[in-house]
Design an enzyme around this catalytic site. Structure first.
Site, PDB file in Angstrom:
ATOM      1  N   ARG A  92     -11.838  -9.779 -32.704  1.00 41.03           N
ATOM      2  CA  ARG A  92     -10.716  -8.924 -32.342  1.00 41.03           C
ATOM      3  C   ARG A  92     -10.140  -8.353 -33.612  1.00 41.03           C
ATOM      4  NH1 ARG A  92      -8.456 -11.234 -35.360  1.00 41.03           N
ATOM      5  NH2 ARG A  92      -6.426 -10.530 -34.696  1.00 41.03           N
ATOM      6  N   GLY A  93      -9.255  -7.379 -33.474  1.00 41.35           N
ATOM      7  CA  GLY A  93      -8.792  -6.613 -34.612  1.00 41.35           C
ATOM      8  C   GLY A  93      -9.566  -5.316 -34.665  1.00 41.35           C
ATOM      9  N   ALA A  94      -8.848  -4.197 -34.754  1.00 46.60           N
ATOM     10  CA  ALA A  94      -9.497  -2.886 -34.634  1.00 46.60           C
ATOM     11  C   ALA A  94     -10.669  -2.691 -35.597  1.00 46.60           C
ATOM     12  CB  ALA A  94      -8.452  -1.779 -34.801  1.00 46.60           C
ATOM     13  N   ARG A 128     -13.108  -2.429 -24.771  1.00 48.88           N
ATOM     14  CA  ARG A 128     -11.690  -2.490 -25.132  1.00 48.88           C
ATOM     15  C   ARG A 128     -11.162  -1.063 -25.234  1.00 48.88           C
ATOM     16  NH1 ARG A 128      -9.870  -7.068 -27.874  1.00 48.88           N
ATOM     17  NH2 ARG A 128      -7.829  -6.261 -27.335  1.00 48.88           N
ATOM     18  N   GLN A 141      -2.282 -15.265 -31.719  1.00 50.01           N
ATOM     19  CA  GLN A 141      -3.139 -14.965 -32.870  1.00 50.01           C
ATOM     20  C   GLN A 141      -2.459 -15.275 -34.196  1.00 50.01           C
ATOM     21  OE1 GLN A 141      -2.620 -12.801 -30.250  1.00 50.01           O
ATOM     22  NE2 GLN A 141      -4.338 -11.414 -29.981  1.00 50.01           N
ATOM     23  N   ASP A 154      -3.705  -0.868 -34.037  1.00 52.15           N
ATOM     24  CA  ASP A 154      -4.951  -0.635 -33.319  1.00 52.15           C
ATOM     25  C   ASP A 154      -5.209   0.849 -33.095  1.00 52.15           C
ATOM     26  OD1 ASP A 154      -6.184  -3.365 -32.020  1.00 52.15           O
ATOM     27  OD2 ASP A 154      -4.047  -3.518 -32.443  1.00 52.15           O
ATOM     28  N   LYS A 205      -0.117  -4.985 -31.506  1.00 49.67           N
ATOM     29  CA  LYS A 205       0.036  -6.080 -30.556  1.00 49.67           C
ATOM     30  C   LYS A 205       1.437  -6.090 -29.956  1.00 49.67           C
ATOM     31  CE  LYS A 205      -2.562  -8.408 -29.568  1.00 49.67           C
ATOM     32  NZ  LYS A 205      -3.464  -8.353 -28.391  1.00 49.67           N
TER      33      LYS A 205
END
Length: 361
Positions: free
Chosen positions: A53-55, A90, A202, A243, A254
């Site tokens: 995860r994480g752009a 996503r 997270q 993101d 987030k």
């Protein structure tokens, strides 16, 4: 960055050529578990189920996903199918589309028999580019931390983060954490307040883990404590990731980021967004046009953690019959953003400054 004292990245090709390794981030911090992705389906599942995860990392994983697909079949139809499968995983992180478009443009202009090897070469290049990009973000953000230290008369700089925009959200260095790691290397004393970041935690599970591995002084706080600490004068600046960033500087990150920005504005605390240029979506004039991912309600009603015996368990928090909503992101208006830290420098969060960035990229 480091895991158990060893330099590590979040994604790397299998030396035996069987696929691509990732760290399963759903098992951190309790279990460090590399997972081998062997094909397109594995890569899509890793992104959708948030093993990664994480752009920026989502984008690089998607690039490797295309490379894995080309090992299966290199025909045009399968290339386009692979891109669509990965694109559907996503909806919010723009780096996903950016990476897929780059892979499609690169592979689409070459003979099918060359695509298998070329796709892997390009994915590796994108991973290396991500590392260099994030390190440059760190250098530009370091100047902001140095300025905060001068304002503090040399006392430790107190930084608040939200969610995880660390090296675990990229290939290495991170976006919001890159300036922190650069400051640590430069001998700048600092302390990081880590938002837990419900519902997937997270901050508690990832940011706290990586800062601890790197020996960065930090303290975990509940999400609603940040505003209080700012009121008490205990936060010198806020640095978060993103993101997707619209052309006017509205930044999507987030869920809960917007509330931190409001508190920072009210308390006079600088609020910075750190993100690569690839996170900008210049086709969107403002943040309200960014699609916001609604995730499963079970992420809100259940929580995972380690039991006393070390076993990772999932427990129910709410009454079984209670419904929940789970928007994964919110949008911080540009008027609340002190600046956007990119690999090209620090830019004002307004359409004029960002138009210049767009034309120069």
């Amino acid at each position: 960055m480091l895991i158990q004292g060893k330099p590590s990245t979040t994604i790397w090709p299998d030396p035996d050529g069987e696929g691509v390794f990732i760290l399963d981030q759903t098992r951190l911090p309790h279990v460090v578990a590399p997972v081998l992705l062997r094909d397109l389906g594995d890569a899509a599942k890793a992104i959708k189920d948030m093993w990664v995860r994480g752009a920026p990392l989502i984008g690089v994983t998607a690039a490797y996903g295309v490379a894995l697909a080309m090992r299966q079949e290199a025909a045009d139809a399968f290339l386009h199918r692979a891109v669509e499968v990965l694109r559907a995983t996503r909806p919010t992180a723009v780096n996903l589309n950016w990476a897929l478009a780059r892979m499609l443009a690169f592979l689409g202009q070459m003979p099918e028999e060359l695509r298998r090897d070329a796709a892997l070469v390009m994915a590796k290049k994108m991973a290396a580019d991500d590392i260099a990009c994030n390190e440059a973000i760190g250098e530009h953000g370091l100047a902001l931390i140095r300025a905060a230290r001068e304002k503090r008369g040399g006392a430790p700089v107190r930084i608040l983060t939200h969610c995880n925009a660390g090296w675990l959200a990229t290939v290495d260095w991170g976006t919001a954490t890159a300036p922190i790691y650069k400051a640590q290397a430069a001998g700048v004393d600092l302390h990081v307040f880590v938002d837990e970041t419900r519902p997937r935690n997270q901050g508690a599970s990832l940011t706290a883990f990586e800062l601890g591995q790197q020996n960065v002084p930090h303290t975990l706080i509940v999400d609603n404590a940040g505003g209080h600490l700012m009121q008490q004068g205990e936060v010198d600046l806020v640095i978060v990731g993103a993101d997707r960033i619209a052309a006017n500087g509205d930044a999507c990150n987030k869920i809960g980021t917007y509330l931190k920005a409001l508190a920072a504005k009210d308390c006079g605390v600088p609020f910075y967004v750190a993100a690569p240029v690839s996170t900008f979506d210049f086709s969107l004039t403002e943040g309200r046009l960014i699609p916001i991912e609604e995730r499963a309600q079970e992420e809100v009603t259940y929580i995972s953690g380690a039991a006393a015996n070390g076993e990772v368990v999932t427990v129910l928090l709410a009454p079984k019959t209670t419904p929940a909503r789970n928007p994964g992101f919110d949008v911080t208006p540009a008027r609340l953003v002190s600046g956007i830290v990119t690999e090209k420098g620090v830019f004002a969060a307004d359409k004029e400054a960002l138009a210049a960035l767009n034309s120069a990229k």
